[in-house]
Design a protein around this motif. Structure first.
Motif, PDB file in Angstrom:
ATOM      1  N   GLY A  37      71.676  72.609  76.588  1.00 13.07           N
ATOM      2  CA  GLY A  37      71.820  71.162  76.773  1.00 13.07           C
ATOM      3  C   GLY A  37      70.859  70.694  77.850  1.00 13.07           C
ATOM      4  N   HIS A  38      70.736  69.384  78.013  1.00 13.39           N
ATOM      5  CA  HIS A  38      69.833  68.863  79.046  1.00 13.39           C
ATOM      6  C   HIS A  38      70.576  67.888  79.949  1.00 13.39           C
ATOM      7  CE1 HIS A  38      69.330  64.783  77.398  1.00 13.39           C
ATOM      8  NE2 HIS A  38      69.256  65.330  76.207  1.00 13.39           N
ATOM      9  N   ALA A  39      70.002  67.661  81.132  1.00 13.49           N
ATOM     10  CA  ALA A  39      70.628  66.802  82.143  1.00 13.49           C
ATOM     11  C   ALA A  39      69.798  65.542  82.338  1.00 13.49           C
ATOM     12  CB  ALA A  39      70.766  67.549  83.466  1.00 13.49           C
ATOM     13  N   GLY A  40      69.897  64.606  81.406  1.00  9.17           N
ATOM     14  CA  GLY A  40      69.190  63.340  81.596  1.00  9.17           C
ATOM     15  C   GLY A  40      68.007  63.190  80.677  1.00  9.17           C
ATOM     16  N   THR A  41      68.093  62.247  79.770  1.00 10.25           N
ATOM     17  CA  THR A  41      67.080  62.040  78.739  1.00 10.25           C
ATOM     18  C   THR A  41      65.763  61.540  79.314  1.00 10.25           C
ATOM     19  OG1 THR A  41      68.789  61.531  77.108  1.00 10.25           O
ATOM     20  CG2 THR A  41      66.574  60.751  76.628  1.00 10.25           C
ATOM     21  N   LEU A  42      64.666  62.025  78.757  1.00  7.54           N
ATOM     22  CA  LEU A  42      63.343  61.444  78.960  1.00  7.54           C
ATOM     23  C   LEU A  42      62.895  60.853  77.626  1.00  7.54           C
ATOM     24  CD1 LEU A  42      61.129  63.874  81.104  1.00  7.54           C
ATOM     25  CD2 LEU A  42      61.803  61.541  81.686  1.00  7.54           C
ATOM     26  N   ASP A  43      62.370  59.643  77.657  1.00  8.64           N
ATOM     27  CA  ASP A  43      61.877  59.017  76.432  1.00  8.64           C
ATOM     28  C   ASP A  43      60.726  59.825  75.842  1.00  8.64           C
ATOM     29  OD1 ASP A  43      63.658  56.862  76.661  1.00  8.64           O
ATOM     30  OD2 ASP A  43      62.283  55.785  77.992  1.00  8.64           O
ATOM     31  N   PRO A  44      60.493  59.729  74.537  1.00 10.82           N
ATOM     32  CA  PRO A  44      59.394  60.490  73.923  1.00 10.82           C
ATOM     33  C   PRO A  44      58.045  60.259  74.595  1.00 10.82           C
ATOM     34  CG  PRO A  44      60.830  59.608  72.223  1.00 10.82           C
ATOM     35  CD  PRO A  44      61.315  59.036  73.522  1.00 10.82           C
ATOM     36  N   MET A  45      57.776  59.022  75.049  1.00 15.99           N
ATOM     37  CA  MET A  45      56.497  58.732  75.700  1.00 15.99           C
ATOM     38  C   MET A  45      56.356  59.441  77.035  1.00 15.99           C
ATOM     39  SD  MET A  45      55.034  55.107  77.158  1.00 15.99           S
ATOM     40  CE  MET A  45      55.690  55.435  78.789  1.00 15.99           C
ATOM     41  N   ALA A  46      57.473  59.703  77.703  1.00 15.14           N
ATOM     42  CA  ALA A  46      57.457  60.243  79.060  1.00 15.14           C
ATOM     43  C   ALA A  46      57.205  61.742  79.067  1.00 15.14           C
ATOM     44  CB  ALA A  46      58.768  59.925  79.760  1.00 15.14           C
ATOM     45  N   THR A  47      56.704  62.219  80.197  1.00 18.77           N
ATOM     46  CA  THR A  47      56.491  63.647  80.408  1.00 18.77           C
ATOM     47  C   THR A  47      57.182  64.054  81.707  1.00 18.77           C
ATOM     48  OG1 THR A  47      54.440  63.385  81.692  1.00 18.77           O
ATOM     49  CG2 THR A  47      54.231  63.468  79.291  1.00 18.77           C
ATOM     50  N   GLY A  48      57.206  65.361  81.949  1.00 22.76           N
ATOM     51  CA  GLY A  48      57.665  65.832  83.244  1.00 22.76           C
ATOM     52  C   GLY A  48      59.004  66.537  83.231  1.00 22.76           C
ATOM     53  N   VAL A  49      59.672  66.526  84.361  1.00 20.30           N
ATOM     54  CA  VAL A  49      60.829  67.378  84.615  1.00 20.30           C
ATOM     55  C   VAL A  49      62.005  67.018  83.709  1.00 20.30           C
ATOM     56  CG1 VAL A  49      62.549  68.082  86.307  1.00 20.30           C
ATOM     57  CG2 VAL A  49      60.162  67.815  87.005  1.00 20.30           C
ATOM     58  N   LEU A  50      62.374  67.989  82.889  1.00 19.16           N
ATOM     59  CA  LEU A  50      63.588  67.915  82.083  1.00 19.16           C
ATOM     60  C   LEU A  50      64.368  69.187  82.383  1.00 19.16           C
ATOM     61  CD1 LEU A  50      65.146  66.335  79.866  1.00 19.16           C
ATOM     62  CD2 LEU A  50      64.012  67.812  78.187  1.00 19.16           C
TER      63      LEU A  50
END
Length: 306
Positions: A37-50
Motif C-alpha cells: 500500500g502507499h501513504a499519500g497519493t501523488l497525481d500522475p503528473m507529479a514525481t518524487g517521494v511515494l
C-alpha cells in the motif's frame, strides 16, 4: 510462526505519468507480494517521494499519511485547466493587459497570502469522496462538484525563480513549499492565479520529502521487474522516524502482544501519546502511553511472540 514475505517500507521516486495505484501494482510484481500500500497519493503528473509499505509495513502507513511534506513546483500564471495542472488542456486565459500588469511584487504578495494557516478548497478533480464517490469520478461523469474548504498549514512557501513571458501568454514561478497533509499544491497555484486575476495552474510538481523520508532515500522503479528488489527500510527503523522509541524486554513484548498493559521506563514529564515499542531491534507494536507510563498496544507488528 514466521513470515518470509517482504516486510518493511520502500521510499520510491515515482516517475511522471504513473498513478500511485500503478506504482503499487508494479511494486507488487517486483517483490512478488500482494500486500503493498502507499501513504499519500501523488497525481500522475507529479514525481518524487511515494512511501510504500510491504507486508506488515502497511500497518505503518496510517502513521505516515498525516505527516508534513515538501514540494518543488512550477506555477504557470496566465491560464487555468480543469484539473488545475498540466494533465488537462488550458480552458481559461488571462487578458494580455492583466498579465502584463503582474510584477514581482504582486506575485510575492499573492504567495505570501497563501502562507500560514489557510482555508483551502481542494481541487474538484481530487480523490476526496463526495457521498461515497471520488470527486474526480463525479467531475469526469459531467457533474458539477463543489468541495468544502478545509484548514491546512503552509509553513513555508518560497519563490525560487520567476520567468516573465507575458508576450507568450504566461509567467512561470518556481517555488518550494512545506505544508501539512491534505494541502493541494494545485489549489495553491489556482488561488494565486485567481488572486492576481490571471488564472493559474501547475506545470511541474516534485515531492522531495514526506515526514523524515527524503528523496535521497528513494529508489527508482526498474525497467524490468525481474530485477533484484531494493532493500526495504526495516519496520523498527521506519517506526523510529515517525515516533519516539521505547525499548522493552522479551517478557514485556510478549505481554503487549497479548493485549496487556505493561510499564515502561521513565518517559519524562512530556510523555508522548504514542510510541514505537521495540525489542532487540524488532518492532513489537505502536503503543498508546497511558497515565502513569503504562503502554497499551494499538497496532501489533511482531508475529513470532506468543
Amino acid at each position: 510462526m514466521s513470515d518470509s514475505s517482504p516486510q518493511g517500507i520502500l521510499v520510491c521516486d515515482k516517475p511522471q505519468g504513473l498513478s500511485s495505484h500503478a506504482v503499487v501494482s508494479r511494486v507488487r510484481r517486483w517483490y512478488g507480494t500482494k500486500k503493498v500500500g502507499h501513504a499519500g497519493t501523488l497525481d500522475p503528473m507529479a514525481t518524487g517521494v511515494l512511501v510504500l509499505g510491504l507486508g506488515r509495513g502497511t500497518k505503518l502507513l496510517g502513521y505516515i499519511t498525516g505527516v508534513s511534506k515538501t514540494y518543488l513546483a512550477t506555477i504557470r500564471l496566465g491560464s487555468s485547466t480543469p484539473t488545475d495542472d498540466a494533465d488537462s488542456e488550458s480552458d481559461s486565459f488571462a487578458r494580455p493587459e492583466a498579465l502584463a500588469a503582474v510584477d514581482t511584487a504582486s506575485i510575492e504578495a499573492a504567495v505570501a497570502a497563501q502562507r500560514g494557516t489557510i482555508d483551502q478548497v481542494p481541487s474538484a478533480v481530487s480523490a476526496i469522496k463526495v457521498d461515497g464517490r471520488r470527486s474526480y469520478a463525479r467531475v469526469r461523469a459531467g457533474e458539477d462538484v463543489e468541495l468544502k474548504s478545509r484548514r491546512v498549514e503552509v509553513s513555508a512557501f518560497e519563490i525560487i525563480d520567476i520567468r516573465f513571458a507575458a508576450d507568450e501568454g504566461h509567467i512561470d514561478v518556481d517555488v518550494e513549499i512545506d505544508c501539512s497533509s491534505g494541502t493541494y499544491v494545485r489549489a495553491l497555484a489556482r488561488d494565486i492565479g485567481t488572486d492576481l486575476g490571471v488564472f493559474g495552474h501547475l506545470t511541474a510538481l516534485r515531492r522531495i520529502r514526506v515526514g523524515d523520508f527524503e528523496l535521497d532515500r528513494a529508489v527508482s522503479l526498474p525497467d524490468a521487474l525481474d530485477a533484484p528488489p531494493a532493500e526495504l527500510i526495516c519496520l523498527a527503523e521506519a517506526a523510529g522516524t515517525l515516533l519516539p522509541v521505547v525499548a522493552v524486554g522479551a517478557a514485556q513484548a510478549k505481554a503487549l502482544m497479548q493485549g496487556k498493559i505493561v510499564s515502561a521506563a521513565d518517559l519524562g514529564a512530556q510523555a508522548p501519546d504514542t510510541v514505537a515499542v521495540v525489542c532487540e531491534d524488532t518492532l513489537v507494536s505502536v503503543a498508546e502511553v497511558r497515565s502513569g507510563g503504562g503502554l497499551k498496544s494499538l497496532t501489533a507488528f511482531a508475529i513470532d511472540l506468543a
